[in-house]
Write a protein that holds these residues in place. Structure first.
Motif, PDB file in Angstrom:
ATOM      1  N   ILE A   1     -21.091  -8.353   4.170  1.00 54.16           N
ATOM      2  CA  ILE A   1     -21.978  -8.865   3.131  1.00 54.16           C
ATOM      3  C   ILE A   1     -21.424  -8.433   1.776  1.00 54.16           C
ATOM      4  N   ASN A   2     -21.094  -9.403   0.946  1.00 55.73           N
ATOM      5  CA  ASN A   2     -20.613  -9.111  -0.399  1.00 55.73           C
ATOM      6  C   ASN A   2     -21.688  -9.504  -1.407  1.00 55.73           C
TER       7      ASN A   2
ATOM      8  N   LEU B   1     -11.803 -12.222   5.656  1.00 54.97           N
ATOM      9  CA  LEU B   1     -11.413 -13.461   6.325  1.00 54.97           C
ATOM     10  C   LEU B   1     -10.089 -13.298   7.053  1.00 54.97           C
ATOM     11  N   SER B   2      -9.164 -12.568   6.446  1.00 53.04           N
ATOM     12  CA  SER B   2      -7.848 -12.392   7.051  1.00 53.04           C
ATOM     13  C   SER B   2      -7.912 -11.618   8.357  1.00 53.04           C
ATOM     14  N   MET B   3      -9.014 -10.857   8.552  1.00 52.24           N
ATOM     15  CA  MET B   3      -9.168 -10.076   9.774  1.00 52.24           C
ATOM     16  C   MET B   3     -10.276 -10.629  10.667  1.00 52.24           C
ATOM     17  N   ASP B   4     -10.602 -11.914  10.469  1.00 50.46           N
ATOM     18  CA  ASP B   4     -11.575 -12.625  11.312  1.00 50.46           C
ATOM     19  C   ASP B   4     -12.968 -12.012  11.294  1.00 50.46           C
ATOM     20  N   VAL B   5     -13.389 -11.507  10.148  1.00 47.54           N
ATOM     21  CA  VAL B   5     -14.737 -10.964   9.997  1.00 47.54           C
ATOM     22  C   VAL B   5     -15.575 -11.968   9.204  1.00 47.54           C
ATOM     23  N   PRO B   6     -16.661 -12.498   9.775  1.00 43.40           N
ATOM     24  CA  PRO B   6     -17.506 -13.466   9.058  1.00 43.40           C
ATOM     25  C   PRO B   6     -18.137 -12.852   7.808  1.00 43.40           C
ATOM     26  N   VAL B   7     -18.224 -13.655   6.747  1.00 44.58           N
ATOM     27  CA  VAL B   7     -18.658 -13.144   5.442  1.00 44.58           C
ATOM     28  C   VAL B   7     -19.848 -13.930   4.899  1.00 44.58           C
ATOM     29  N   MET B   8     -20.791 -13.182   4.316  1.00 41.14           N
ATOM     30  CA  MET B   8     -21.875 -13.777   3.537  1.00 41.14           C
ATOM     31  C   MET B   8     -21.797 -13.232   2.125  1.00 41.14           C
ATOM     32  N   ASN B   9     -21.879 -14.119   1.135  1.00 42.27           N
ATOM     33  CA  ASN B   9     -21.797 -13.740  -0.269  1.00 42.27           C
ATOM     34  C   ASN B   9     -23.151 -13.988  -0.929  1.00 42.27           C
ATOM     35  N   ILE B  10     -23.807 -12.911  -1.388  1.00 38.84           N
ATOM     36  CA  ILE B  10     -25.097 -13.033  -2.069  1.00 38.84           C
ATOM     37  C   ILE B  10     -24.835 -13.099  -3.569  1.00 38.84           C
ATOM     38  N   ILE B  11     -25.230 -14.228  -4.196  1.00 39.19           N
ATOM     39  CA  ILE B  11     -24.918 -14.483  -5.598  1.00 39.19           C
ATOM     40  C   ILE B  11     -26.174 -14.293  -6.439  1.00 39.19           C
TER      41      ILE B  11
ATOM     42  N   ILE C   1     -17.197 -19.214   3.942  1.00 42.03           N
ATOM     43  CA  ILE C   1     -18.178 -18.132   3.829  1.00 42.03           C
ATOM     44  C   ILE C   1     -19.562 -18.738   3.676  1.00 42.03           C
ATOM     45  N   ILE C   2     -20.590 -17.919   3.924  1.00 44.23           N
ATOM     46  CA  ILE C   2     -21.971 -18.325   3.633  1.00 44.23           C
ATOM     47  C   ILE C   2     -22.308 -17.843   2.235  1.00 44.23           C
ATOM     48  N   ASN C   3     -22.687 -18.755   1.365  1.00 43.91           N
ATOM     49  CA  ASN C   3     -23.183 -18.390   0.040  1.00 43.91           C
ATOM     50  C   ASN C   3     -24.704 -18.468   0.061  1.00 43.91           C
ATOM     51  N   THR C   4     -25.343 -17.429  -0.431  1.00 44.70           N
ATOM     52  CA  THR C   4     -26.804 -17.410  -0.447  1.00 44.70           C
ATOM     53  C   THR C   4     -27.274 -16.673  -1.694  1.00 44.70           C
ATOM     54  N   PHE C   5     -28.588 -16.669  -1.920  1.00 49.58           N
ATOM     55  CA  PHE C   5     -29.148 -16.046  -3.121  1.00 49.58           C
ATOM     56  C   PHE C   5     -30.084 -14.898  -2.744  1.00 49.58           C
ATOM     57  N   ASP C   6     -30.377 -14.058  -3.705  1.00 51.66           N
ATOM     58  CA  ASP C   6     -31.165 -12.861  -3.436  1.00 51.66           C
ATOM     59  C   ASP C   6     -32.584 -13.187  -2.980  1.00 51.66           C
ATOM     60  N   SER C   7     -33.077 -14.387  -3.277  1.00 55.26           N
ATOM     61  CA  SER C   7     -34.458 -14.725  -2.955  1.00 55.26           C
ATOM     62  C   SER C   7     -34.665 -15.161  -1.508  1.00 55.26           C
ATOM     63  N   ASN C   8     -33.599 -15.591  -0.828  1.00 56.08           N
ATOM     64  CA  ASN C   8     -33.778 -16.106   0.537  1.00 56.08           C
ATOM     65  C   ASN C   8     -32.588 -15.793   1.443  1.00 56.08           C
TER      66      ASN C   8
ATOM     67  N   GLU D   1     -32.727 -15.391   6.187  1.00 61.30           N
ATOM     68  CA  GLU D   1     -32.425 -16.414   7.184  1.00 61.30           C
ATOM     69  C   GLU D   1     -30.918 -16.575   7.374  1.00 61.30           C
ATOM     70  N   ASP D   2     -30.178 -16.586   6.268  1.00 55.91           N
ATOM     71  CA  ASP D   2     -28.722 -16.692   6.355  1.00 55.91           C
ATOM     72  C   ASP D   2     -28.116 -15.451   7.005  1.00 55.91           C
ATOM     73  N   LEU D   3     -28.721 -14.311   6.757  1.00 58.45           N
ATOM     74  CA  LEU D   3     -28.219 -13.072   7.348  1.00 58.45           C
ATOM     75  C   LEU D   3     -28.425 -13.053   8.853  1.00 58.45           C
ATOM     76  N   ASP D   4     -29.549 -13.582   9.305  1.00 58.29           N
ATOM     77  CA  ASP D   4     -29.789 -13.714  10.751  1.00 58.29           C
ATOM     78  C   ASP D   4     -28.698 -14.559  11.405  1.00 58.29           C
ATOM     79  N   LYS D   5     -28.321 -15.655  10.741  1.00 64.81           N
ATOM     80  CA  LYS D   5     -27.272 -16.522  11.281  1.00 64.81           C
ATOM     81  C   LYS D   5     -25.929 -15.789  11.324  1.00 64.81           C
TER      82      LYS D   5
END
Length: 242
Positions: free
Chosen positions: A141-142, A158-168, A184-191, A194-198
Motif C-alpha cells: 500500500i503506497n 511490481l518488479s517483484m510481483d507484489v500487487p500494489v494499491m496507491n491511495i491518492i 496498480i489499484i488507485n483509490t482515495f482516502d474516503s473509500n 473495498e479496494d483493500l479487501d480486493k
C-alpha cells in the motif's frame, strides 16, 4: 534537459519518446539502458509465505513547500493513517510493516508519531533496504499526497510481483501508462476499504494486477536485470568512437 549537453540514459522507450517530443532532444544523445539500480529487483521475486500475510505500507510525506503547508492536508493524512491502522487492527491474521521515506523530512516524524499513537506495536523502518521488505510482502500500500508524484517504490514492488494499491490524497489520477494498463489499484482516502479487501483477499484481482504489472514493466523498462552491463558497454563504446 535543454541545459544538459551530454548523453542521457533513460529507463525505456516511453521516456525516450518523451524527451524527443517534449524537449527536442536528439535521439543520438539518448541511451535506452534500463535502470542499473533495479537490476537486483528483477532477478529476485517475492518469498512465498502462505502461513502469514504481511502488508508493506509506504507513506510518502507531504513535501515541505509553501504550496503544501496546509493544515487541511496534514489533517487528511492523519485521518487516513488512523483509518488504515483501524482496518488492520480488525484483521488478526494479517501483519503490517511501515517503511517511511529515507529523507530527513519533517512530515516523516509526524507520520511516525501518528502511527505509534494508534498502534505502538507496528514496526516502522526508515533506512532498511526496501528490497528486503518487498521480498516478504504479500501486498503493498503506497500513500501519495499527489496523484502526479508516484513513488519509485511502486515500480520496485511490481518488479517483484507484489500487487500494489496507491491511495491518492488529492484524488487526481493522471494518464500515466501504469494507470492506463491497470498495473496498480488507485483509490482515495474516503473509500479505500473495498479496494483493500480486493488487494488482499481476491485472488483473481491479485493475479490480474501481477500480470498487468509485468506487462507494464516490459513496456516501460528496458534491459530488466542487466541494465548495468548494457549502460557500461554503451558508455565504453561511446568513449571509443567519439
Amino acid at each position: 534537459y535543454s541545459l544538459f549537453r551530454d548523453r542521457i540514459a533513460v529507463w525505456g522507450n516511453i521516456q525516450k519518446s518523451y524527451l524527443i517530443s517534449q524537449h527536442g532532444i536528439d535521439e543520438k544523445r539518448i541511451i535506452v539502458s534500463g535502470s542499473p539500480r533495479h537490476d537486483g529487483f528483477f532477478t529476485q521475486k517475492r518469498k512465498s509465505n502462505a502461513r502469514e500475510k504481511i502488508i508493506l505500507i509506504t507513506p510518502r510525506p507531504i513535501i515541505d513547500t509553501a504550496l503544501h503547508k496546509k493544515v487541511k492536508s496534514h489533517q487528511q493524512y492523519e485521518k487516513l493513517l488512523e483509518k488504515l491502522l483501524e482496518y488492520f487492527d480488525k484483521k488478526r491474521d494479517i501483519k503490517i510493516m511501515i517503511k517511511t521515506h529515507p529523507g530527513l523530512d519533517a512530515h516523516n516524524s509526524e507520520i511516525k508519531r501518528i502511527i505509534r499513537k494508534n498502534n505502538p506495536n507496528v514496526p516502522i523502518y526508515q533506512n532498511v533496504s526496501i528490497k528486503e521488505l518487498i521480498e516478504t510482502a504479500y501486498a503493498h500500500i503506497n500513500i501519495s499526497p499527489e496523484g502526479f508524484d508516484l513513488s519509485t517504490v511502486v515500480l520496485e514492488s511490481l518488479s517483484m510481483d507484489v500487487p500494489v494499491m496507491n491511495i491518492i490524497l488529492d484524488k487526481k489520477i493522471y494518464d500515466f501508462e501504469i494507470n492506463k494498463m491497470g498495473a496498480i489499484i488507485n483509490t482515495f482516502d474516503s473509500n479505500f476499504e473495498e479496494d483493500l479487501d480486493k488487494l488482499i483477499f481476491d485472488e483473481s484481482v491479485r493475479k490480474l494486477l501481477i500480470k498487468n504489472g509485468q506487462d507494464f514493466l516490459h513496456k516501460y523498462m528496458s534491459n530488466m536485470g542487466n541494465a548495468s552491463e548494457y549502460l557500461a558497454r554503451e558508455t565504453k563504446n561511446y568513449e571509443m568512437y567519439r
